[in-house]
Design a protein around this motif. Structure first.
Motif, mmCIF file in Angstrom:
data_model
loop_
_atom_site.group_PDB
_atom_site.id
_atom_site.type_symbol
_atom_site.label_atom_id
_atom_site.label_comp_id
_atom_site.label_asym_id
_atom_site.label_seq_id
_atom_site.Cartn_x
_atom_site.Cartn_y
_atom_site.Cartn_z
ATOM 1 N N UNK A 14 -24.634 6.853 25.126
ATOM 2 C CA UNK A 14 -23.207 7.353 24.548
ATOM 3 C C UNK A 14 -22.055 6.289 24.698
ATOM 4 N N UNK A 15 -22.046 5.887 25.988
ATOM 5 C CA UNK A 15 -20.953 4.718 26.087
ATOM 6 C C UNK A 15 -21.205 3.384 24.880
ATOM 7 N N UNK A 16 -22.380 3.181 24.982
ATOM 8 C CA UNK A 16 -22.787 1.863 24.411
ATOM 9 C C UNK A 16 -22.386 1.833 22.965
ATOM 10 N N UNK A 17 -23.080 2.989 22.387
ATOM 11 C CA UNK A 17 -23.003 3.274 20.921
ATOM 12 C C UNK A 17 -21.493 3.856 20.527
ATOM 13 N N UNK A 18 -20.880 4.374 21.621
ATOM 14 C CA UNK A 18 -19.555 4.750 21.152
ATOM 15 C C UNK A 18 -19.491 5.933 20.420
#
Lengths: 389, 137
Positions: free
Chosen positions: A277-281
């Motif tokens: 979730x963090x990487x893909x935003x």
């Protein structure tokens, strides 16, 4: 300086597979070579373009044997990812990292085995003479199949949240409905009802019935990973890797992590999800369709909670057939999953995600933007978010 | 006498099986911070000390989870048999068989106690049975 992120640096440009069967009639090495060649043909690349190879530590076809068969001449990156089916998306993460850093330009990821006609994972008793150390804590007591390892963990989840085997059965119903319309699926044309699920025999009572357990399959799957830029010049719509992650946590064992305070979650998948979730935003609500690793149905419900699609203990109510089926809010395992299509150690979940991005799935979801794929659960694992950009 | 698959052991784990042979359930204890750990391993995850000794468990605990594997049938077991995850009163857990009770009568949370059973080739395994009435103290 380029930002330190894997987001949108690489893409899956080709997918390939053999037929999925119960008896391939040929060697695992041949299956691997056929799958890799098919993936390169799909991408419009030649073996001479390949400079990286990634597989599972459990795969019997070593990188250089595959390279020698394909005629791949110069290789700058080769590695294997451990922990069984937990490796599936991890192979793509390793490939994407190599591409993003310039270590390699075109990496093939593959997994091929005769898991039905050859060594069956659930039939260890016939071939073990000396127990490996980790299994020595379980096998003397008759806990020596993947189904049993998962069940002892899942029973605790059932007890804590009041989950029943019929709740797990809905996952099998969804997967088999999707398999029924996928000609590549072993269970093509053979959907099941919840009543059929509930009358199938116990494998591990009172957690897993026959129809909660994925099939055993022979077959091979391969993927081609390259830069997003190069992928755009190739034959297919790129499935851009918006995020790729591996995850493990304290006290992880290979399916027997019974020593943590809490036995109701899959913390390895929590670590994967947080990174994805963090990487893909993006958030779970941004996922158009997902392939949730379904070797055994209970861990699909637990994944939904661990990844944040619903709260702890809520999956038994949230995971309805309608919500998870084609046309629902979160269609899962649109190829039929490991239960319905084939058990190729999770790699066939990645190919289905790519088809959803391309718009070529047998069970195509409308307006696909982001697809989530998870790998083996109850083990150190991995996951991917693919995007159409 | 019947047989079971014999465990493998290393220098890190042998004390456990030696203890079981003498009908003692030993738990590894960190020699520096006192943390108990199972399965045994060489280093304490809390303080990283390599020194350790053992404490003898009371042999009592509760059932944390249990299942009845039916398929595939295994040559060492008669269906039905119970595989249980036991939480010892000392706090560590181990996987074992729950014996002396029918599967339909077993419950999660039930108190149990260790019961040593000998198998072929001198193998001894720590199995667990319901705590006998009057034994709870």
């Amino acid at each position: 300086m380029t930002a330190r992120t894997l987001k949108d640096r690489a893409a899956i440009a080709g997918i390939g597979q053999t037929e999925f069967s119960k008896n391939s009639g040929r060697t695992e090495l041949q299956l691997a070579c056929e799958a890799v060649k098919a993936a390169l043909d799909d991408a419009g690349l030649a073996p001479s373009d390949v400079d990286g190879l990634v597989t599972f530590t459990m795969d019997s076809s070593e990188e250089m044997e595959v390279a020698r068969n394909l005629g791949i001449e110069r290789v700058s990156m080769f590695t294997q990812v451990p922990y069984g089916g937990g490796a599936a998306a991890g192979t793509v993460m390793q490939a994407a990292m190599a591409v993003a850093t310039g270590v390699a330009d075109v990496v093939v990821c593959y997994r091929a085995f005769n898991e039905r006609s050859g060594n069956r994972f659930g039939n260890m008793s016939g071939r073990i003479t000396t127990l490996p150390l980790w299994l020595s804590w379980y096998a003397p007591y008759g806990l020596m199949t993947p189904a049993s390892w998962v069940a002892l963990h899942a029973r605790s989840y059932m007890h804590t949240y009041g989950v029943t085997n019929a709740d797990f059965g809905r996952i099998a119903v969804v997967d088999r409905a999707h398999a029924a319309t996928n000609p590549d699926a072993w269970f093509y044309g053979r959907p099941i009802t919840i009543e059929e699920h509930q009358s199938s025999r116990w494998i591990i009572e009172p957690v897993l019935r026959l129809l909660d357990c994925c099939q055993e399959s022979d077959g091979g799957v391969a993927l081609v990973v390259t830069s997003v830029e190069r992928a755009r010049d190739l034959r297919q719509t790129p499935a851009v890797i918006a995020a790729a992650a591996q995850g493990a946590t304290f006290d992880s064992e290979m399916m027997t992590s019974y020593y943590r305070d809490d036995l109701t979650g899959l913390p390895e998948m929590g670590v994967v999800g947080e990174q994805l979730w963090r990487t893909a935003g993006i958030a779970p609500s941004d996922i158009s369709t997902a392939f949730l690793y379904d070797h055994f149905t209970p861990f699909v419900l637990m994944q939904l909670e661990e990844l944040g699609f619903c709260g702890r203990g809520e999956a038994k109510d949230w995971a309805t057939v309608e919500r998870l089926s084609l046309g629902g809010e979160l269609p899962i395992n649109t190829s039929g999953g490991l239960l319905g299509e084939a058990y190729i150690h999770g790699m066939n979940g990645i190919t289905e995600a790519v088809r959803q991005i391309r718009g070529t799935s047998c069970n195509q979801v409308d307006t696909v933007e982001h697809v989530l794929v998870t790998a083996g659960t109850g083990v150190p694992t991995s996951g991917l978010i693919l995007a159409r950009r | 006498m019947s047989s079971r698959l014999a465990p493998s052991m290393t220098a890190d784990t042998q004390f456990f099986w030696d203890g079981v042979k003498e009908h003692k359930l030993l738990i590894q204890r960190c020699g520096s911070c006192g943390l108990l750990r199972h399965p045994p391993r060489p280093m304490c995850p809390r303080c990283n000390a390599l020194e350790w000794d053992t404490v003898e468990s009371s042999g009592r605990g509760t059932v944390r989870s249990f299942v009845m594997p039916h398929h595939p049938p295994l040559p060492w077991f008669e269906d039905p048999y119970i595989v249980a995850l036991i939480e010892l009163d000392e706090g560590t857990r181990l996987v074992t068989n729950l014996v002396g009770i029918a599967p339909e009568s077993a419950t999660i949370g039930m108190p149990v106690e260790v019961h040593y059973e000998e198998f072929d080739d001198g193998l001894v395994l720590p199995l667990f049975a319901p705590l006998r009435a009057g034994d709870a103290s």
